[in-house]
Write a protein that holds these residues in place. Structure first.
Motif, PDB file in Angstrom:
ATOM      1  N   GLU A 281       0.852  -1.195   0.000  1.00 35.53           N
ATOM      2  CA  GLU A 281       0.000   0.000   0.000  1.00 35.53           C
ATOM      3  C   GLU A 281       0.883   1.238   0.000  1.00 35.53           C
ATOM      4  OE1 GLU A 281      -3.757   0.404   2.387  1.00 35.53           O
ATOM      5  OE2 GLU A 281      -2.595   1.942   3.426  1.00 35.53           O
ATOM      6  N   PHE A 282       0.492   2.225  -0.812  1.00 38.18           N
ATOM      7  CA  PHE A 282       1.208   3.503  -0.849  1.00 38.18           C
ATOM      8  C   PHE A 282       0.191   4.590  -1.146  1.00 38.18           C
ATOM      9  CE2 PHE A 282       3.636   6.827  -3.143  1.00 38.18           C
ATOM     10  CZ  PHE A 282       4.545   7.136  -2.146  1.00 38.18           C
ATOM     11  N   ASP A 283       0.178   5.647  -0.314  1.00 35.15           N
ATOM     12  CA  ASP A 283      -0.790   6.742  -0.460  1.00 35.15           C
ATOM     13  C   ASP A 283      -2.223   6.207  -0.529  1.00 35.15           C
ATOM     14  OD1 ASP A 283       1.070   8.733  -0.336  1.00 35.15           O
ATOM     15  OD2 ASP A 283       1.225   9.027  -2.496  1.00 35.15           O
ATOM     16  N   ASN A 284      -2.517   5.233   0.363  1.00 36.11           N
ATOM     17  CA  ASN A 284      -3.850   4.638   0.470  1.00 36.11           C
ATOM     18  C   ASN A 284      -4.287   3.896  -0.792  1.00 36.11           C
ATOM     19  OD1 ASN A 284      -4.379   5.567   3.135  1.00 36.11           O
ATOM     20  ND2 ASN A 284      -4.798   7.605   2.306  1.00 36.11           N
ATOM     21  N   ARG A 285      -3.332   3.557  -1.665  1.00 29.65           N
ATOM     22  CA  ARG A 285      -3.635   2.755  -2.853  1.00 29.65           C
ATOM     23  C   ARG A 285      -2.922   1.413  -2.745  1.00 29.65           C
ATOM     24  NH1 ARG A 285      -1.889   5.393  -8.147  1.00 29.65           N
ATOM     25  NH2 ARG A 285      -2.810   3.453  -8.934  1.00 29.65           N
ATOM     26  N   HIS A 286      -3.580   0.384  -3.265  1.00 30.86           N
ATOM     27  CA  HIS A 286      -3.000  -0.946  -3.280  1.00 30.86           C
ATOM     28  C   HIS A 286      -2.385  -1.215  -4.648  1.00 30.86           C
ATOM     29  CE1 HIS A 286      -5.671  -2.644   0.206  1.00 30.86           C
ATOM     30  NE2 HIS A 286      -4.992  -1.564   0.542  1.00 30.86           N
ATOM     31  N   PHE A 287      -1.157  -1.696  -4.641  1.00 27.20           N
ATOM     32  CA  PHE A 287      -0.436  -1.946  -5.883  1.00 27.20           C
ATOM     33  C   PHE A 287      -0.211  -3.445  -6.060  1.00 27.20           C
ATOM     34  CE2 PHE A 287       0.389   2.433  -4.948  1.00 27.20           C
ATOM     35  CZ  PHE A 287       0.418   3.045  -6.188  1.00 27.20           C
ATOM     36  N   PRO A 288      -0.422  -3.953  -7.277  1.00 28.28           N
ATOM     37  CA  PRO A 288      -0.236  -5.389  -7.518  1.00 28.28           C
ATOM     38  C   PRO A 288       1.247  -5.735  -7.632  1.00 28.28           C
ATOM     39  CG  PRO A 288      -0.824  -4.287  -9.566  1.00 28.28           C
ATOM     40  CD  PRO A 288      -0.913  -3.239  -8.475  1.00 28.28           C
ATOM     41  N   PRO A 289       1.593  -6.981  -7.382  1.00 26.60           N
ATOM     42  CA  PRO A 289       2.971  -7.408  -7.592  1.00 26.60           C
ATOM     43  C   PRO A 289       3.275  -7.472  -9.087  1.00 26.60           C
ATOM     44  CG  PRO A 289       1.591  -9.293  -7.073  1.00 26.60           C
ATOM     45  CD  PRO A 289       0.724  -8.074  -6.907  1.00 26.60           C
ATOM     46  N   GLU A 290       4.522  -7.202  -9.434  1.00 26.94           N
ATOM     47  CA  GLU A 290       4.933  -7.309 -10.835  1.00 26.94           C
ATOM     48  C   GLU A 290       5.525  -8.668 -11.147  1.00 26.94           C
ATOM     49  OE1 GLU A 290       7.507  -4.064 -11.766  1.00 26.94           O
ATOM     50  OE2 GLU A 290       5.965  -2.535 -11.400  1.00 26.94           O
ATOM     51  N   SER A 291       5.935  -9.383 -10.109  1.00 30.07           N
ATOM     52  CA  SER A 291       6.531 -10.696 -10.309  1.00 30.07           C
ATOM     53  C   SER A 291       6.280 -11.563  -9.088  1.00 30.07           C
ATOM     54  CB  SER A 291       8.038 -10.568 -10.540  1.00 30.07           C
ATOM     55  OG  SER A 291       8.681 -10.138  -9.339  1.00 30.07           O
ATOM     56  N   VAL A 292       6.505 -12.851  -9.226  1.00 27.81           N
ATOM     57  CA  VAL A 292       6.366 -13.770  -8.102  1.00 27.81           C
ATOM     58  C   VAL A 292       7.318 -13.385  -6.978  1.00 27.81           C
ATOM     59  CG1 VAL A 292       6.669 -16.160  -7.347  1.00 27.81           C
ATOM     60  CG2 VAL A 292       5.532 -15.678  -9.522  1.00 27.81           C
ATOM     61  N   ASP A 293       8.519 -12.940  -7.342  1.00 27.79           N
ATOM     62  CA  ASP A 293       9.510 -12.583  -6.322  1.00 27.79           C
ATOM     63  C   ASP A 293       9.026 -11.469  -5.411  1.00 27.79           C
ATOM     64  OD1 ASP A 293      11.249 -14.500  -7.207  1.00 27.79           O
ATOM     65  OD2 ASP A 293      12.490 -13.129  -8.395  1.00 27.79           O
ATOM     66  N   ASP A 294       8.141 -10.589  -5.911  1.00 22.69           N
ATOM     67  CA  ASP A 294       7.643  -9.484  -5.084  1.00 22.69           C
ATOM     68  C   ASP A 294       6.929  -9.990  -3.829  1.00 22.69           C
ATOM     69  OD1 ASP A 294       8.570  -7.416  -6.658  1.00 22.69           O
ATOM     70  OD2 ASP A 294       6.683  -7.132  -7.740  1.00 22.69           O
ATOM     71  N   VAL A 295       6.256 -11.122  -3.943  1.00 22.71           N
ATOM     72  CA  VAL A 295       5.401 -11.586  -2.844  1.00 22.71           C
ATOM     73  C   VAL A 295       5.680 -13.014  -2.399  1.00 22.71           C
ATOM     74  CG1 VAL A 295       3.457 -10.014  -3.273  1.00 22.71           C
ATOM     75  CG2 VAL A 295       3.619 -12.174  -4.542  1.00 22.71           C
ATOM     76  N   ALA A 296       6.662 -13.678  -2.994  1.00 22.49           N
ATOM     77  CA  ALA A 296       6.890 -15.099  -2.712  1.00 22.49           C
ATOM     78  C   ALA A 296       7.109 -15.361  -1.226  1.00 22.49           C
ATOM     79  CB  ALA A 296       8.082 -15.612  -3.520  1.00 22.49           C
ATOM     80  N   HIS A 297       7.905 -14.509  -0.582  1.00 20.24           N
ATOM     81  CA  HIS A 297       8.188 -14.709   0.844  1.00 20.24           C
ATOM     82  C   HIS A 297       6.922 -14.654   1.684  1.00 20.24           C
ATOM     83  CE1 HIS A 297      10.426 -14.288   4.648  1.00 20.24           C
ATOM     84  NE2 HIS A 297       9.508 -13.391   4.960  1.00 20.24           N
ATOM     85  N   ARG A 298       6.068 -13.692   1.381  1.00 20.17           N
ATOM     86  CA  ARG A 298       4.846 -13.527   2.161  1.00 20.17           C
ATOM     87  C   ARG A 298       3.800 -14.587   1.836  1.00 20.17           C
ATOM     88  NH1 ARG A 298       3.836  -7.432   0.771  1.00 20.17           N
ATOM     89  NH2 ARG A 298       5.317  -7.918  -0.910  1.00 20.17           N
TER      90      ARG A 298
END
Length: 271
Positions: A206-223
């Motif tokens: 989240e940034f400036d109250n907006r939700h941004f999608p991941p661009e790659s698996v690596d962006d969110v793989a850990h979570r």
């Protein structure tokens, strides 16, 4: 390891289009967010809402109450009591809709906690949870990007002392000051109560109250790997507000799940 149910928010008021989109994408459900303005005020409005939810079948539905600055622990006792009545109304509404799970917040839309009472918050969360239990509703508290629930140690204490379940927002967690400062790790949001996390909100950050999608698996793989360790967290909401963002995030999540097959641990850098 279980396969999560993947859902999207009710990001459009066109319920027919929402159902068609979700089914075309192969999603399992819809996470229905209420706003104060949309809460039914008459039996006729409640009946209309019930029909709209029923028309989403065979999709499963869980619920989410997004009420900025409406807080059970407001220092003003009249405002706190008014907030309690609103949340109790929503619990009753969810029960009538045959819903079983409702996510709420503490401190949503605020920039300070100075006008909130910690003890009143805990007391009223406990009271509301008892009321929800009698209605057959599992009440969940979500971690936010700022405030008390953005601090893992306070989030844990709120869940423990109120008896609530949890909704783990991975996009809020990664921008939490507690995580950015490296005082805590993302894992600390679900430790030691991993079995109490029922839902996840999945997007990059989240940034400036907006939700941004991941661009790659690596962006969110850990979570995502962390979510896979939570035994009751079977409901993953792709919490974006437009079709392209939901589709792109769904693609990332599916690629992760196909690659993971339950064998990838959570070691590595935070996404």
């Amino acid at each position: 390891m279980f396969k999560p149910k993947i859902a999207c928010p009710n990001f459009t008021t066109d319920r027919t289009a929402l159902r068609r989109f979700a089914l075309e994408c192969g999603l399992d459900g819809v996470d229905w967010s209420f706003t104060l303005q949309e809460l039914p005020q008459t039996p006729k409005e409640a009946s209309r809402l019930s029909r709209e939810v029923a028309e989403l079948r065979p999709l499963a539905v869980r619920y989410h109450a997004a009420f900025p600055t409406v807080d059970l622990g407001d220092r003003d006792p009249e405002k706190a009591q008014a907030a309690y009545r609103v949340f109790e109304q929503v619990c009753c509404l969810v029960s009538k809709l045959e819903g079983e799970t409702l996510t709420i917040h503490v401190g949503l839309g605020r920039t300070t906690t100075e006008d909130l009472s910690w003890e009143r918050t805990l007391e009223n969360l406990w009271r509301l949870n008892r009321s929800a239990q009698r209605l057959g509703v599992r009440l969940c508290l979500e971690n936010l990007a700022w405030g008390w629930t953005s601090r893992p140690e306070l989030f844990e204490k709120m869940l423990r002392r109120s008896g609530l379940w949890g909704t783990f927002d991975i996009g809020h967690a990664v921008v939490s000051p507690s995580i950015v400062s490296e005082r805590f790790d993302v894992e600390d949001f679900v430790t030691p109560h991993g079995e109490r996390i029922l839902n996840a909100h999945v997007y990059h950050r989240e940034f400036d109250n907006r939700h941004f999608p991941p661009e790659s698996v690596d962006d969110v793989a850990h979570r995502l790997a962390l979510l896979r360790t939570l035994p009751a967290c079977e409901w993953w909401v792709l919490e974006l507000r437009d079709e392209p963002s939901v589709r792109s995030t769904l693609d990332v999540v599916r690629r992760y799940l196909e690659k993971d097959n339950g064998n990838v641990g959570i070691a590595g850098s935070i996404g």
